[in-house]
Scaffold this motif. Structure first.
Motif, mmCIF file in Angstrom:
data_model
loop_
_atom_site.group_PDB
_atom_site.id
_atom_site.type_symbol
_atom_site.label_atom_id
_atom_site.label_comp_id
_atom_site.label_asym_id
_atom_site.label_seq_id
_atom_site.Cartn_x
_atom_site.Cartn_y
_atom_site.Cartn_z
ATOM 1 N N PHE A 275 0.858 -1.189 0.000
ATOM 2 C CA PHE A 275 0.000 0.000 0.000
ATOM 3 C C PHE A 275 0.892 1.237 0.000
ATOM 4 O O PHE A 275 1.800 1.357 0.826
ATOM 5 C CB PHE A 275 -0.920 0.033 1.220
ATOM 6 C CG PHE A 275 -1.697 1.318 1.336
ATOM 7 C CD1 PHE A 275 -2.736 1.593 0.454
ATOM 8 C CD2 PHE A 275 -1.366 2.269 2.291
ATOM 9 C CE1 PHE A 275 -3.441 2.788 0.537
ATOM 10 C CE2 PHE A 275 -2.066 3.461 2.385
ATOM 11 C CZ PHE A 275 -3.106 3.717 1.506
ATOM 12 N N THR A 276 0.651 2.115 -0.933
ATOM 13 C CA THR A 276 1.427 3.346 -1.052
ATOM 14 C C THR A 276 0.489 4.545 -1.028
ATOM 15 O O THR A 276 -0.506 4.574 -1.757
ATOM 16 C CB THR A 276 2.246 3.372 -2.361
ATOM 17 O OG1 THR A 276 3.042 2.191 -2.450
ATOM 18 C CG2 THR A 276 3.153 4.587 -2.399
ATOM 19 N N ALA A 277 0.816 5.510 -0.182
ATOM 20 C CA ALA A 277 0.062 6.755 -0.116
ATOM 21 C C ALA A 277 0.999 7.899 -0.449
ATOM 22 O O ALA A 277 2.180 7.889 -0.065
ATOM 23 C CB ALA A 277 -0.540 6.958 1.270
ATOM 24 N N GLY A 278 0.498 8.872 -1.187
ATOM 25 C CA GLY A 278 1.351 9.994 -1.564
ATOM 26 C C GLY A 278 0.541 11.227 -1.858
ATOM 27 O O GLY A 278 -0.694 11.228 -1.791
ATOM 28 N N GLY A 279 1.247 12.281 -2.201
ATOM 29 C CA GLY A 279 0.575 13.526 -2.518
ATOM 30 C C GLY A 279 1.529 14.511 -3.158
ATOM 31 O O GLY A 279 2.749 14.310 -3.187
ATOM 32 N N SER A 280 0.964 15.554 -3.696
ATOM 33 C CA SER A 280 1.761 16.625 -4.287
ATOM 34 C C SER A 280 1.104 17.965 -3.957
ATOM 35 O O SER A 280 -0.112 18.050 -3.781
ATOM 36 C CB SER A 280 1.876 16.448 -5.811
ATOM 37 O OG SER A 280 0.620 16.664 -6.434
ATOM 38 N N HIS A 281 1.943 18.996 -3.880
ATOM 39 C CA HIS A 281 1.428 20.339 -3.597
ATOM 40 C C HIS A 281 2.290 21.359 -4.314
ATOM 41 O O HIS A 281 3.532 21.299 -4.265
ATOM 42 C CB HIS A 281 1.438 20.617 -2.097
ATOM 43 C CG HIS A 281 1.043 22.025 -1.753
ATOM 44 N ND1 HIS A 281 -0.224 22.514 -1.994
ATOM 45 C CD2 HIS A 281 1.757 23.057 -1.218
ATOM 46 C CE1 HIS A 281 -0.294 23.771 -1.608
ATOM 47 N NE2 HIS A 281 0.895 24.130 -1.129
#
Length: 276
Positions: A213-219
């Motif tokens: 399971f991989t969680a990520g984000g960008s801003h």
């Protein structure tokens, strides 16, 4: 040319790109230039494990034809010819590598308002044939992909996938590796300007009973700077900071370390791409 549901490879691509694109743990420097006549030159140098490798590329565009030529440090020549609109809504691609001419491949892509089809044939003594088809409308797409080895008369791969795209989100389910791998991804944009996004991806391999399971984000910190981060259940934490020095010229810093084995030396990478 890019109309309809897109190619099968587009299913789940937005989530995958957010988690993997531009993450680099080597030192990479590239310079590109383009002339008004449609000729582009690129020089790339990569330092990996204390060793330097390089590549020089030439891209020439003339009407509906693109010629992409690359030469690496080992004197391998990679050539790709792309013919856009060779027939209505059809693209043809031919590629090969010298001196290994058995690596040649010919591909045809067809785009329709509600469907797309691709067929690729390896130009070797033991040819393989890859084909994919995607149908869809109103943001929903369903696709299949298969590979066939003509010499052994066996299927080398088959994959199915479905995706759903909305203005503020994108989700996909893919069953790959002959049914051995199930991948589910979801990406959600925050705000109308889509300057920030969150993504989650679950991968299940049935043969080894392994889950990832991989969680990520960008801003977007500002119009020229993007920050990305990701963490999976195995403890791998990655982060990336990308700044646009000038239009199309990017400086990227990225790193990764194992939160479950802090004694291991973390990975760091730097990439500088300069374009006129």
């Amino acid at each position: 040319m890019s109309k309809g549901p897109g190619l099968f490879s587009d299913i789940g691509k937005k989530a995958s790109d957010l988690l993997t694109k531009d993450y680099n743990y080597d030192q990479k420097f590239s310079v590109s230039s383009t002339s008004e006549a449609g000729l582009g030159l690129t020089s790339t140098t990569v330092k990996k494990g204390g060793l330097y490798t390089g590549e020089v590329g030439l891209l020439y565009k003339y009407r509906n034809t693109n010629v992409d030529l690359k030469v690496d440090a080992a004197s391998n020549v990679f050539t790709t010819l792309t013919f856009n609109e060779v027939l209505p809504s059809t693209k043809a691609i031919a590629s090969f590598r010298a001196p290994d001419f058995n690596s040649g491949k010919a591909e045809v892509q067809y785009f329709h308002e509600h469907a797309s089809f691709t067929t690729a044939v390896a130009l070797s003594k033991s040819p393989t044939i890859d084909a994919s088809a995607t149908i869809g409308a109103q943001g929903i797409a369903f696709g299949v992909e298969a590979g066939f080895d003509a010499s052994s008369k066996n299927l080398t791969k088959y994959t199915v996938g479905i995706s759903m795209a909305k203005p503020d989100s994108s989700s996909a389910i893919i069953l790959a590796d002959k049914g051995d791998v199930l991948k589910i991804s979801y990406l959600h944009y925050l705000g109308e300007k889509q300057r920030s996004a969150l993504v989650g991806e679950i991968t299940r391999r049935f043969s080894t009973n392994e889950n990832t399971f991989t969680a990520g984000g960008s801003h977007a910190i500002d119009p020229q700077t993007i920050f990305k981060a990701k963490l999976n259940n195995h403890g791998k934490l990655g982060a990336l900071l990308q700044h646009e020095l000038k239009p199309k010229s990017l400086l990227t810093l990225s790193g990764e370390f194992d939160t479950k084995a802090l004694e291991k030396y973390p990975k760091f990478g730097l990439s500088l791409a300069i374009k006129p």
